[in-house]
Design an enzyme around this catalytic site. Sequence first.
Site: not given
Length: 260
Positions: A58, A85, A88, A174, A214, A242
């Site tokens: 990340r 991402h 996700q 988001d 998310c 996830r």
Amino acid sequence: MVFEKQSTRTRVSFEAGIHQMGGSSINLTRGDTQLGRGEPIEDVARVISRMVDLVMIRTYDQSIIERFADFSRVPVINGLTDQYHPCQILADIYTFIEHRHSIEGRTVAWIGDANNMCYTWLQAARLFGFKLHVSAPSGYGLDPERIAKGEEVHLSVFDDPMEAAHGAHLVTTDVWTSMGFEDETDERKKDFVDFQVDEEMMALADTDALFMHCLPAHRGEEVSAEVLEGHQSVVWDEAENRLHVQKALMEYLLLGYQSA
Ligand code: CP
Ligand code: NVA
């Protein structure tokens, strides 16, 4: 696992998944390692990948993970960059399929910042054949240079978020300020004020529409508490998934399956 940004879900889901499959994990941050003292990413990639079977990163710019991957002997998983991402979105699509069967031909409305999540939804629309509606405040929309030729087959852009949500089978949003953009928080709070997913917006979507986020969420900013906790919200399944999709991803990368 290398975390250059904070995480709850990504960290726990990867670590739990690795342990559940009989593996072990090592968690690093930039500060823990010689990266923090300027060791080139290409050198770190060549060293780490001689010692482990998979790497999850990340980080900030996408180029960092791509440079790492170019020099790695083992698969490198994107655990979020400024631009994408993917883990996700794998979980989100799995969650949609779990609740509504196929996503092909459906409409997904993205409300808010055209950020890393939004661009990954766009990649997924190309692959899975669904329609993506995007509505962002002026100045926070998709960059035309990142939109491919012929993209209008599965992408429509709306100034009005209500129009984007109209008839959608999934409404998703988001945070207004992603990690790395904290200096812009106050300005963004003003610019995004008309871009909250609330019950009025959900009422315009398909009657069976789902809501996804998310997480982490800011109730009263990008989503109302009523929608986040409401009957159309599948955010907790989305978070749990996830774990499941990443276990499948790691198995795929380690065993080299070509098909399910
Ligand atoms: N959704 C997500 O990636 O959460 P974390 O930042 O907690 O990992
Ligand atoms: N767009 C958000 C996602 C967090 C999981 C960020 O990059 O901070």
